[in-house]
Design a protein around this motif. Structure first.
Motif, PDB file in Angstrom:
ATOM      1  N   ASP A 243       0.809  -1.225   0.000  1.00  0.00           N
ATOM      2  CA  ASP A 243       0.000   0.000   0.000  1.00  0.00           C
ATOM      3  C   ASP A 243       0.841   1.273   0.000  1.00  0.00           C
ATOM      4  O   ASP A 243       0.300   2.383   0.003  1.00  0.00           O
ATOM      5  N   GLY A 244       2.171   1.145   0.025  1.00  0.00           N
ATOM      6  CA  GLY A 244       3.020   2.323   0.009  1.00  0.00           C
ATOM      7  C   GLY A 244       3.239   2.952   1.369  1.00  0.00           C
ATOM      8  O   GLY A 244       3.960   3.945   1.482  1.00  0.00           O
ATOM      9  N   VAL A 245       2.630   2.400   2.423  1.00  0.00           N
ATOM     10  CA  VAL A 245       2.815   2.901   3.780  1.00  0.00           C
ATOM     11  C   VAL A 245       3.890   2.049   4.451  1.00  0.00           C
ATOM     12  O   VAL A 245       3.670   0.875   4.757  1.00  0.00           O
ATOM     13  N   ASP A 246       5.063   2.642   4.673  1.00  0.00           N
ATOM     14  CA  ASP A 246       6.213   1.944   5.257  1.00  0.00           C
ATOM     15  C   ASP A 246       6.655   0.753   4.411  1.00  0.00           C
ATOM     16  O   ASP A 246       7.331  -0.153   4.916  1.00  0.00           O
ATOM     17  N   LYS A 247       6.264   0.721   3.174  1.00  0.00           N
ATOM     18  CA  LYS A 247       6.659  -0.350   2.255  1.00  0.00           C
ATOM     19  C   LYS A 247       6.503   0.163   0.824  1.00  0.00           C
ATOM     20  O   LYS A 247       5.826   1.179   0.595  1.00  0.00           O
ATOM     21  N   PRO A 248       7.119  -0.500  -0.155  1.00  0.00           N
ATOM     22  CA  PRO A 248       6.910  -0.089  -1.556  1.00  0.00           C
ATOM     23  C   PRO A 248       5.441  -0.185  -1.946  1.00  0.00           C
ATOM     24  O   PRO A 248       4.653  -0.889  -1.304  1.00  0.00           O
ATOM     25  N   LYS A 249       5.068   0.513  -3.019  1.00  0.00           N
ATOM     26  CA  LYS A 249       3.691   0.472  -3.507  1.00  0.00           C
ATOM     27  C   LYS A 249       3.602  -0.511  -4.661  1.00  0.00           C
ATOM     28  O   LYS A 249       4.286  -0.369  -5.681  1.00  0.00           O
ATOM     29  N   GLY A 250       2.774  -1.527  -4.503  1.00  0.00           N
ATOM     30  CA  GLY A 250       2.630  -2.547  -5.532  1.00  0.00           C
ATOM     31  C   GLY A 250       1.816  -2.058  -6.718  1.00  0.00           C
ATOM     32  O   GLY A 250       0.993  -1.149  -6.597  1.00  0.00           O
ATOM     33  N   PHE A 251       2.023  -2.700  -7.861  1.00  0.00           N
ATOM     34  CA  PHE A 251       1.320  -2.232  -9.064  1.00  0.00           C
ATOM     35  C   PHE A 251      -0.183  -2.488  -8.997  1.00  0.00           C
ATOM     36  O   PHE A 251      -0.954  -1.840  -9.696  1.00  0.00           O
ATOM     37  N   LEU A 252      -0.639  -3.415  -8.141  1.00  0.00           N
ATOM     38  CA  LEU A 252      -2.076  -3.628  -7.985  1.00  0.00           C
ATOM     39  C   LEU A 252      -2.710  -2.674  -6.982  1.00  0.00           C
ATOM     40  O   LEU A 252      -3.923  -2.676  -6.818  1.00  0.00           O
ATOM     41  N   ALA A 253      -1.874  -1.857  -6.302  1.00  0.00           N
ATOM     42  CA  ALA A 253      -2.417  -0.908  -5.326  1.00  0.00           C
ATOM     43  C   ALA A 253      -2.826   0.411  -5.980  1.00  0.00           C
ATOM     44  O   ALA A 253      -3.466   1.244  -5.331  1.00  0.00           O
ATOM     45  N   TYR A 254      -2.484   0.594  -7.261  1.00  0.00           N
ATOM     46  CA  TYR A 254      -2.868   1.816  -7.960  1.00  0.00           C
ATOM     47  C   TYR A 254      -4.316   1.699  -8.443  1.00  0.00           C
ATOM     48  O   TYR A 254      -4.831   0.588  -8.623  1.00  0.00           O
TER      49      TYR A 254
END
Length: 414
Positions: A243-254
Motif C-alpha cells: 500500500d506504500g505505507v512503510d513499504k513499496p507500492k505494488g502495481f495492484l495498489a494503484y
C-alpha cells in the motif's frame, strides 16, 4: 474393474538440469493427454469422470512440483561465488576481515575505525554496521533471482532516502515543416514528478555460537542465504500489493480503470465478462485482447504475471486448432510461455475471485521501478535469545509504477 490412476512419477533423481527439464515435459504431456480424455468424456457422457478429474489434479500438482524443482536447480547453478579473483582493494579486504571479527565474536573496534575513516555514521537509529560490498552484492543478486517482480523490473541503486523521476504527461511537442518555413513555437511540455521513497526491510537470522566459532563456515555466504528468503517474501508481497505505507507500492495498489477510458496514473484493465471466472465460451479470447491492449513497443518484452492457481486454470485453454496455449519451458532456465510470452509465477497475485485483478500483462522493466538504497546494515545481538546470537539485518528498498501505459490487468468481473 476401475482403472487405478496415478500422477506421473518424477524421473529426476540427481541434479541434472536436462533430466529435470524432461520431467517437466513428461508431466505436461501426461497433463495434456489426461485433460483431452476429460474433455472427450464430457462430450460423450455429458459429464466428466471423477477419477479422471482426480488424476488431472494430481498431474497438475506434479507438473507444478517439477517446475519448482527445475527452477531451484537453475537458480542454484546460476548463483555466483563470493570469491574475488581480480586485484584486491586493501580497504575492502580490511573491511571484510573486520566484519567477520564482528560477526563471529562481537569485536566492533575494527568496523568503528574503518567507518570513521570513511566519514560515515557508525550506527543508525537501531545500531549496527555496514556489511562489506561483497555481502550486499550477494544478497541483491540472490533477490534478483528469486523475487519475481524484482527480476522483471528496472532496479536503481540510490544513496539518498528517495528517488525522484520527472516525466512528461503530454510528451514532446513536434511537427512537420518545410525547409525554409518558419518554425512555430511549440507548446511547453507538462512535467510531473514521481517519487519513490526507500523503506526499511529487515530480517533477523539466528546462529549458534558453535557455528560462528567454526572457521570453515563462510559467514558472508551464511548471512546471504539466511536473509534471502525473508527479504524475497516481503518484497514479493510489497511489489504486487503493497500500500506504500512503510513499504513499496505494488502495481495492484494503484487505481484501476477500464482500458477504454485509461488515463495516466491508473492501471488499465479488461474484464472477463463473468464475475469470478473466465467466459464459458472461448475463454482464451480475453487473453488475446489483453495482449493487444498493450502497445507494440511494450509487447516486445512483455510477460504474464499470475499465481499458480490462475495458471492451473489457464493450462486447460486451447486454440482453434486444439493446441494448448500454455507451453512448458523450451530449455533449462527458460520460463513457461502463454501465447508465446513468458509466464512469471508470483504467489502474491490474488486468486481468481469476483472483481479481482488476478492476472497482469506488461513490460515490467519499463513499467515498474525498484530502488535500493546502498548499504546493508547488520546489528549483532547475543542477549535477546540466549544461547543463540541474532543478527538484525536491514536494507532500504522502495518501488512503484513508473510507466502506467506498460502494465495491463485482467479483472474477473462482468
Amino acid at each position: 474393474m476401475t482403472e487405478q490412476t496415478h500422477a506421473p512419477e518424477t524421473k529426476a533423481a540427481g541434479g541434472d538440469l536436462a533430466v529435470a527439464l524432461d520431467d517437466v515435459r513428461y508431466a505436461f504431456e501426461s497433463y495434456r493427454a489426461t485433460n483431452d480424455q476429460r474433455l472427450a468424456e464430457m462430450e460423450t457422457r455429458g459429464g466428466g469422470d471423477p477419477l479422471t478429474e482426480e488424476k488431472l489434479i494430481r498431474i497438475d500438482a506434479a507438473l507444478d512440483e517439477s517446475r519448482r524443482r527445475l527452477d531451484r536447480m537453475t537458480l542454484d547453478r546460476s548463483r555466483p561465488a563470493l570469491g574475488f579473483d581480480g586485484p584486491r582493494d586493501p580497504m575492502l579486504h580490511e573491511h571484510k576481515a573486520a566484519f567477520a571479527s564482528y560477526i563471529r565474536s562481537g569485536e566492533a573496534g575494527g568496523l568503528k575505525r574503518l567507518e570513521g575513516k570513511a566519514l560515515s555514521v557508525g550506527s543508525g537509529p537501531d545500531g549496527g554496521y555496514l556489511a562489506p560490498p561483497t555481502v550486499e552484492g550477494e544478497i541483491l543478486r540472490r533477490l534478483a533471482n528469486i523475487s519475481p517482480i524484482r527480476a522483471l523490473a528496472t532496479v536503481r541503486m540510490i544513496s539518498s532516502g528517495t528517488y525522484k523521476k520527472a516525466f512528461s504527461k503530454t510528451g514532446p511537442a513536434s511537427g512537420w515543416v518545410a525547409e525554409t518555413a518558419a518554425r512555430p513555437q511549440t507548446n511547453t511540455p507538462v512535467l510531473a514528478e514521481l517519487s519513490f521513497p526507500a523503506m526499511e526491510l529487515y530480517a533477523m537470522p539466528a546462529a549458534t555460537q558453535t557455528l560462528l566459532d567454526d572457521a570453515i563456515v563462510n559467514i558472508d555466504q551464511w548471512i546471504a542465504e539466511e536473509v534471502e528468503s525473508a527479504f524475497a517474501e516481503q518484497e514479493g508481497a510489497a511489489f504486487v500489493r503493497g500500500d506504500g505505507v512503510d513499504k513499496p507500492k505494488g502495481f495492484l495498489a494503484y487505481p484501476t480503470v477500464a482500458e477504454a477510458s485509461w488515463s495516466w496514473g491508473n492501471i488499465g484493465v479488461l474484464s472477463t465478462g463473468v464475475d469470478g471466472a473466465f467466459a464459458a465460451a472461448n475463454p482464451s479470447d480475453i487473453l488475446i485482447d489483453l495482449v493487444y491492449a498493450l502497445k507494440a513497443g511494450y509487447r516486445q518484452n512483455a510477460s504474464f504475471v499470475m499465481n499458480r492457481k490462475t495458471q492451473a486454470v489457464i493450462r486447460k485453454f486451447k486454440d482453434d486448432n486444439g493446441y494448448y496455449l500454455w507451453q512448458p519451458p523450451a530449455s533449462a532456465g527458460a520460463p513457461a510461455t502463454l501465447l508465446g510470452f513468458p509466464v512469471v509465477e508470483a504467489e502474491d497475485m490474488p486468486d481468481i475471485a469476483e472483481d479481482s485483478v488476478s492476472l497482469a500483462f506488461g513490460d515490467f522493466r519499463r513499467g515498474y521501478l525498484v530502488v535500493d538504497r546502498a548499504g546493508v546494515r547488520i546489528l549483532r545481538d547475543p542477549y535477546s535469545a540466549k544461547p543463540h546470537v541474532l543478527f538484525y539485518t536491514t536494507k532500504r528498498v522502495g518501488g512503484g509504477v513508473q510507466d502506467f501505459a506498460a502494465i495491463k490487468g485482467l479483472k474477473f468481473s462482468a
